[in-house]
Enzyme design. Structure first.
Site, PDB file in Angstrom:
ATOM      1  N   HIS A  70       4.079  15.048  56.034  1.00  0.00           N
ATOM      2  CA  HIS A  70       2.784  15.724  55.932  1.00  0.00           C
ATOM      3  C   HIS A  70       2.636  16.224  54.494  1.00  0.00           C
ATOM      4  CE1 HIS A  70      -0.222  18.949  57.620  1.00  0.00           C
ATOM      5  NE2 HIS A  70      -0.654  18.364  56.540  1.00  0.00           N
ATOM      6  N   TRP A  73       4.786  22.084  50.518  1.00  0.00           N
ATOM      7  CA  TRP A  73       3.891  23.216  50.322  1.00  0.00           C
ATOM      8  C   TRP A  73       4.618  24.436  49.758  1.00  0.00           C
ATOM      9  CZ3 TRP A  73       2.167  23.419  56.176  1.00  0.00           C
ATOM     10  CH2 TRP A  73       1.516  22.228  56.519  1.00  0.00           C
ATOM     11  N   TYR A  81      -0.083  31.893  51.290  1.00  0.00           N
ATOM     12  CA  TYR A  81       0.097  30.862  50.272  1.00  0.00           C
ATOM     13  C   TYR A  81      -1.160  30.696  49.439  1.00  0.00           C
ATOM     14  CZ  TYR A  81      -2.457  27.831  53.577  1.00  0.00           C
ATOM     15  OH  TYR A  81      -3.395  27.292  54.429  1.00  0.00           O
ATOM     16  N   GLU A 127      -3.168  16.582  49.658  1.00  0.00           N
ATOM     17  CA  GLU A 127      -1.881  17.285  49.615  1.00  0.00           C
ATOM     18  C   GLU A 127      -1.547  17.720  48.190  1.00  0.00           C
ATOM     19  OE1 GLU A 127       0.111  18.386  52.109  1.00  0.00           O
ATOM     20  OE2 GLU A 127      -1.608  17.823  53.319  1.00  0.00           O
ATOM     21  N   LYS A 130      -4.395  20.468  47.014  1.00  0.00           N
ATOM     22  CA  LYS A 130      -4.347  21.735  47.741  1.00  0.00           C
ATOM     23  C   LYS A 130      -3.024  22.462  47.503  1.00  0.00           C
ATOM     24  CE  LYS A 130      -4.845  23.954  52.234  1.00  0.00           C
ATOM     25  NZ  LYS A 130      -5.058  23.790  53.686  1.00  0.00           N
ATOM     26  N   HIS A 131      -1.912  21.751  47.574  1.00  0.00           N
ATOM     27  CA  HIS A 131      -0.593  22.400  47.510  1.00  0.00           C
ATOM     28  C   HIS A 131       0.148  22.147  46.195  1.00  0.00           C
ATOM     29  CE1 HIS A 131      -1.051  23.373  51.748  1.00  0.00           C
ATOM     30  NE2 HIS A 131      -1.379  22.120  51.977  1.00  0.00           N
TER      31      HIS A 131
END
Ligand SMILES: *[C@@H]1O[C@H](CO)[C@@H](O)[C@H](O)[C@H]1NC(C)=O
Ligand SMILES: *[C@@H]1O[C@H](CO)[C@@H](O)[C@H](O)[C@H]1NC(C)=O
Ligand SMILES: *[C@@H]1O[C@H](CO)[C@@H](O)[C@H](O)[C@H]1NC(C)=O
Length: 397
Positions: A70, A73, A81, A127, A130-131
């Site tokens: 996935h 993070w 976060y 991914e 965002k992270h």
């Protein structure tokens, strides 16, 4: 002590600016620093890193005997976060970046980092932006002679290398926890199976149907995400979302191991339910597609190959030295253009054979397509040589 850390931090920062050079061995463990430290060698504030994995069954993604990635993070050591930290680095060309910078990582991701909608590129972009853009040690200013996008290459390389150390499917199956449409499992059994291997508790998540669908592995990092040491740690944040009992761990549709409801891994579907000798199959099943060594999608009603939807049910009926196949669309045949077609306009169904693993046509188990279909695209399956080679396996249902 505090001053010493700070001094080493500055020294390490200079050292770390040499691209992939290691940070000082004295760098503090993330979430454990007692004073400020250079954030090129200490992940902060996002010092708690999670490697998260999916078990997607509807639609299925990835190999039937593996979880998929996935993401990676950063979490602020407390369950909160940051996200979307740098819009200027929200790259929209992750595939090209990796093609140029880490082709083997890209190739691995094409099997193990899958979007359930079939759009891997946009999932990877999400991914990363965002992270990934919130990981302090990946900031462009942490590199000397920074080359555009090199930190994204480091991000995906690290996520993949961590994922490879976390074979959740094998870890669960070693404890007798295998996908099944009938058996259910307890949360404590799943947690102990994973903790026994990882060393720390793992966050175990289920969807609203009590189906196991996600695992979160937690780490602190000493040094940078690029080249530091990931140390397993206990979870922070919200706990597992699974109920304590009655958890389903569903087979991925099209999975050969899926119909085995026994816990004995050696009992495979093909030996359990079919008689390969004579090349005949009978009854209902799915036609799964295997390419480059892993299962990718299946054949749908029209006889085309689809990687993101529900598999069609085929009926195999013994005929001559083999069997014919029928879907809800009609009988299946190899057309004059060498294409597998199932339709109400097919009058003479083709006789196929089965070699114990693969569907055979005319003594060969090789089928082809012009490309691997993604998203809502379907690929025609040919018996004549073409770009992509594939095999078709049978899963009785
Ligand atoms: C740990 O280091 C980070 C980054 O330098 C800093 O923001 C944070 O305040 C430090 N934590 C403590 C407890 O000093
Ligand atoms: C990807 O896009 C970025 C800009 O967002 C650009 O700097 C970089 O050169 C591109 N990389 C490749 C390999 O196309
Ligand atoms: C199936 O095809 C393989 C080669 O592709 C061949 O070795 C095997 O004999 C075939 N089996 C049957 C039952 O046709």
């Amino acid at each position: 002590m505090a001053a010493r850390y700070l001094f080493l931090g500055v020294a390490a920062a200079r050292c770390a600016t040499a691209g992939s050079a290691a940070c000082s061995a004295d760098a503090p463990l993330s979430c454990h620093n007692t004073t400020s430290y250079d954030t090129c060698c200490l992940n902060a504030p996002g010092g708690h890193l999670l490697l998260t994995q999916f078990w997607d069954t509807n639609p299925a993604t990835g190999p039937s005997d593996s979880w998929t990635v996935h993401g990676l993070w950063p979490d602020n050591c407390d369950g909160t976060y940051e996200s979307n930290c740098d819009a200027s680095r929200a790259y929209t060309n992750i595939t090209q970046i990796l093609q140029a910078g880490a082709p083997s990582t890209l190739q691995y991701m094409q099997t193990y980092w899958k979007d359930y909608h079939g759009n891997d590129e946009s999932f990877w972009e999400h991914e990363w932006s965002k992270h990934g853009t919130c990981i302090s040690t990946l900031e462009p200013s942490c590199y000397t002679n920074y080359q555009a996008t090199q930190e994204a290459v480091d991000f995906f390389n690290r996520a993949v290398s961590l994922f490879k150390t976390l074979p959740s499917y094998s870890w669960l199956s070693a404890a007798g926890i295998v996908p099944s449409s009938t058996t259910t499992y307890t949360l404590s059994a799943i947690q102990s199976a994973l903790t026994a291997q990882f060393g720390y508790a793992v966050t175990v998540n289920c969807n609203s149907n009590k189906e196991l669908d996600e695992l979160w592995y937690h780490y602190n990092v000493q040094g940078s995400v690029q080249s530091g040491t990931f140390q397993p740690t206990t979870p922070v944040g919200s706990g597992s979302t699974c109920p304590s009992t009655g958890i389903k761990y569903l087979p991925k549709p099209g999975s050969v191991t899926s119909a085995s409801t026994t816990l004995t891994p050696a009992t495979t579907l093909t030996t359990a339910t079919s008689t390969p000798t004579g090349g005949a199959l009978s009854g209902k099943g799915y036609l799964n597609v295997v390419t480059s060594g892993s299962q990718k999608g299946c054949i749908i009603g029209a006889g085309t190959w689809y990687t993101t939807g529900t598999c069609a049910t085929f009926t195999a009926t013994p005929s001559g030295s083999g069997f014919t196949l029928t879907s809800s669309k009609g009988k299946c045949a190899i057309s004059s253009s060498n294409a597998l077609t199932c339709s109400s306009s097919v009058t003479a169904a083709t006789v196929f054979t089965y070699d114990g693993t693969n569907l055979n046509y005319s003594g060969s188990s090789s089928f082809y397509a012009t490309s691997v279909p993604t998203g809502s695209t379907q690929a025609t399956v040919y018996t004549a040589s073409n770009t992509v080679s594939l095999k078709i396996t049978w899963q009785a249902i």
